[in-house]
Design a protein around this motif. Structure first.
Motif, mmCIF file in Angstrom:
data_model
loop_
_atom_site.group_PDB
_atom_site.id
_atom_site.type_symbol
_atom_site.label_atom_id
_atom_site.label_comp_id
_atom_site.label_asym_id
_atom_site.label_seq_id
_atom_site.Cartn_x
_atom_site.Cartn_y
_atom_site.Cartn_z
ATOM 1 N N PHE A 75 20.434 -64.031 2.431
ATOM 2 C CA PHE A 75 20.685 -63.160 1.285
ATOM 3 C C PHE A 75 21.648 -62.044 1.674
ATOM 4 O O PHE A 75 22.611 -61.751 0.964
ATOM 5 C CB PHE A 75 19.380 -62.557 0.770
ATOM 6 C CG PHE A 75 18.657 -63.404 -0.233
ATOM 7 C CD1 PHE A 75 19.322 -63.920 -1.339
ATOM 8 C CD2 PHE A 75 17.310 -63.682 -0.093
ATOM 9 C CE1 PHE A 75 18.663 -64.705 -2.282
ATOM 10 C CE2 PHE A 75 16.638 -64.470 -1.024
ATOM 11 C CZ PHE A 75 17.307 -64.982 -2.113
ATOM 12 N N ARG A 76 21.385 -61.400 2.810
ATOM 13 C CA ARG A 76 22.218 -60.268 3.216
ATOM 14 C C ARG A 76 23.643 -60.712 3.532
ATOM 15 O O ARG A 76 24.606 -60.008 3.212
ATOM 16 C CB ARG A 76 21.580 -59.564 4.410
ATOM 17 C CG ARG A 76 20.357 -58.726 4.023
ATOM 18 C CD ARG A 76 19.700 -58.112 5.246
ATOM 19 N NE ARG A 76 18.908 -59.105 5.957
ATOM 20 C CZ ARG A 76 18.639 -59.059 7.265
ATOM 21 N NH1 ARG A 76 19.145 -58.081 8.000
ATOM 22 N NH2 ARG A 76 17.895 -59.985 7.824
ATOM 23 N N ALA B 165 25.249 -63.334 2.242
ATOM 24 C CA ALA B 165 25.923 -63.717 1.007
ATOM 25 C C ALA B 165 26.280 -62.500 0.162
ATOM 26 O O ALA B 165 27.355 -62.445 -0.444
ATOM 27 C CB ALA B 165 25.034 -64.676 0.208
ATOM 28 N N ILE B 166 25.397 -61.510 0.115
ATOM 29 C CA ILE B 166 25.656 -60.293 -0.655
ATOM 30 C C ILE B 166 26.817 -59.511 -0.056
ATOM 31 O O ILE B 166 27.647 -58.943 -0.770
ATOM 32 C CB ILE B 166 24.384 -59.426 -0.724
ATOM 33 C CG1 ILE B 166 23.336 -60.101 -1.614
ATOM 34 C CG2 ILE B 166 24.699 -58.022 -1.246
ATOM 35 C CD1 ILE B 166 21.965 -59.462 -1.537
ATOM 36 N N PHE C 127 23.572 -70.890 0.287
ATOM 37 C CA PHE C 127 23.879 -69.755 -0.580
ATOM 38 C C PHE C 127 25.383 -69.509 -0.564
ATOM 39 O O PHE C 127 25.975 -69.328 0.498
ATOM 40 C CB PHE C 127 23.179 -68.481 -0.090
ATOM 41 C CG PHE C 127 21.696 -68.459 -0.306
ATOM 42 C CD1 PHE C 127 21.065 -69.414 -1.076
ATOM 43 C CD2 PHE C 127 20.933 -67.465 0.268
ATOM 44 C CE1 PHE C 127 19.703 -69.397 -1.273
ATOM 45 C CE2 PHE C 127 19.560 -67.424 0.081
ATOM 46 C CZ PHE C 127 18.943 -68.396 -0.689
ATOM 47 N N ALA D 234 29.024 -63.912 -2.539
ATOM 48 C CA ALA D 234 29.232 -63.312 -3.859
ATOM 49 C C ALA D 234 30.656 -63.512 -4.350
ATOM 50 O O ALA D 234 30.886 -63.857 -5.515
ATOM 51 C CB ALA D 234 28.893 -61.824 -3.807
ATOM 52 N N ASP E 28 19.634 -67.985 -7.501
ATOM 53 C CA ASP E 28 19.978 -67.398 -6.204
ATOM 54 C C ASP E 28 21.369 -66.783 -6.252
ATOM 55 O O ASP E 28 21.585 -65.647 -5.797
ATOM 56 C CB ASP E 28 19.931 -68.446 -5.099
ATOM 57 C CG ASP E 28 18.547 -69.021 -4.866
ATOM 58 O OD1 ASP E 28 18.482 -70.163 -4.404
ATOM 59 O OD2 ASP E 28 17.554 -68.322 -5.146
ATOM 60 N N ASP E 29 22.319 -67.548 -6.787
ATOM 61 C CA ASP E 29 23.699 -67.060 -6.883
ATOM 62 C C ASP E 29 23.779 -65.824 -7.767
ATOM 63 O O ASP E 29 24.511 -64.875 -7.468
ATOM 64 C CB ASP E 29 24.606 -68.154 -7.446
ATOM 65 C CG ASP E 29 24.601 -69.413 -6.591
ATOM 66 O OD1 ASP E 29 24.765 -69.282 -5.365
ATOM 67 O OD2 ASP E 29 24.437 -70.508 -7.140
ATOM 68 N N ILE F 153 22.521 -62.793 -5.905
ATOM 69 C CA ILE F 153 23.466 -62.387 -4.874
ATOM 70 C C ILE F 153 24.656 -61.654 -5.491
ATOM 71 O O ILE F 153 25.062 -60.587 -5.016
ATOM 72 C CB ILE F 153 23.924 -63.622 -4.073
ATOM 73 C CG1 ILE F 153 22.777 -64.109 -3.178
ATOM 74 C CG2 ILE F 153 25.164 -63.317 -3.239
ATOM 75 C CD1 ILE F 153 22.993 -65.505 -2.615
ATOM 76 N N SER G 175 23.601 -58.245 -6.961
ATOM 77 C CA SER G 175 23.326 -57.309 -5.872
ATOM 78 C C SER G 175 24.603 -56.848 -5.195
ATOM 79 O O SER G 175 24.750 -55.673 -4.847
ATOM 80 C CB SER G 175 22.396 -57.961 -4.839
ATOM 81 O OG SER G 175 21.135 -58.253 -5.400
#
Length: 277
Positions: free
Chosen positions: A99-100, A102-103, A151, A154, A167-168, A171, A174
């Motif tokens: 997550f981190r 991809a963000i 993932f 962004a 999920d996308d 991301i 965020s």
């Protein structure tokens, strides 16, 4: 009087409890705490051998964002009190790291998109956060992702024309809000039927200020019967944090910040690597 519903959340570890509720046109209402959860066992895209080295860089202290005036969103909270050396199962650490990553991917492109939406490079407030929410939801095209292990970054989702799954969406939303100096967390949830992921926006630890932000949402979106938020109640007198639901699901099918929550057992992923069950 608008009927107020309560979202059931799990009891969190690390001496933290979470409650949730929705706003009855300007008034914060406490919700209920639920017990029990279904474990989410995701697969990660980060090679296992990279995990420990990456985490060493990513779990540092969170810098406070610039405090924003007017109907602004407050500074990023500190999570230092929860960093007790807890070790999470590998699958949760992998998902947190993915997550981190991809963000944080393509920050320059994300900044360009923020300017494209708001016409601003600084001084963002809740109106701008809503403008981003409206733009993303207006352009979003849902696409089921058979490969749940992967993932997209962004910027890649932005360049693809806002096509993706939950999920996308979490991301991208965020990443855009992070670029504006705001703070989000990603919640994953499962019920008996299926799973979901959604972002929440931090709206501070002051009840009156949070209520003002919720009032603004209610006024801006007349179709919103309720404005849903969650409360993260810290023990030892450390106060309460307020988080606004930024999912695409709105009450009665209308899309607005503070839409009705997805009902399911939750796991929460924070931008500094903290995971709450």
């Amino acid at each position: 009087m608008v009927h107020v519903k309560a979202l059931k959340f799990i009891v969190l570890i690390f001496l933290v409890s979470l409650t949730a509720g929705c706003m009855d046109i300007g008034n914060l209402k406490e919700g209920l705490v639920a017990d029990g959860m279904n474990k989410l066992l995701p697969e990660g895209t980060v090679p296992e051998e990279e995990l420990e080295a990456e985490e060493a860089d990513l779990v540092g202290s969170v810098e406070s964002a610039e405090s924003i005036a007017s109907t602004g969103i407050p500074e990023v909270p500190s999570y230092s009190e929860e960093k007790s050396g807890a070790v999470y199962p590998k699958e949760y650490r992998l998902l947190s790291l993915n997550f981190r990553r991809a963000i944080g991917a393509g920050e320059e492109r994300t900044g360009e998109e923020v300017y494209n939406i708001t016409g601003k490079t600084s001084g963002y407030n809740i109106e701008d956060a809503c403008a981003v929410y409206n733009y993303v939801n207006r352009n979003w095209q849902y696409r089921y992702d058979k490969n749940a292990e992967f993932f997209f970054g962004a910027s890649q989702t932005i360049d693809s024309g806002y096509i993706g799954d939950c999920d996308d969406y979490s991301i991208v939303m965020s990443a855009l809000l992070k670029n504006m100096g705001f703070n989000t967390r990603v919640v994953t949830a499962y019920n008996e039927s299926y799973g979901h992921a959604y972002p929440e926006l931090y709206i501070g630890d002051d009840r009156d200020a949070a209520s003002g932000i919720l009032d603004y949402i209610a006024e801006r979106y007349p179709s919103a019967e309720n404005v849903w938020y969650s409360e993260r109640v810290l023990e030892d007198g450390q106060g309460t944090q307020y988080w606004l639901n930024f999912d695409w699901s709105g009450s009665n099918g209308y899309r607005h910040p503070g839409g009705v929550y997805f009902q399911g057992a939750s796991i929460i992923y924070y931008p500094n690597g903290l995971v709450e069950f």
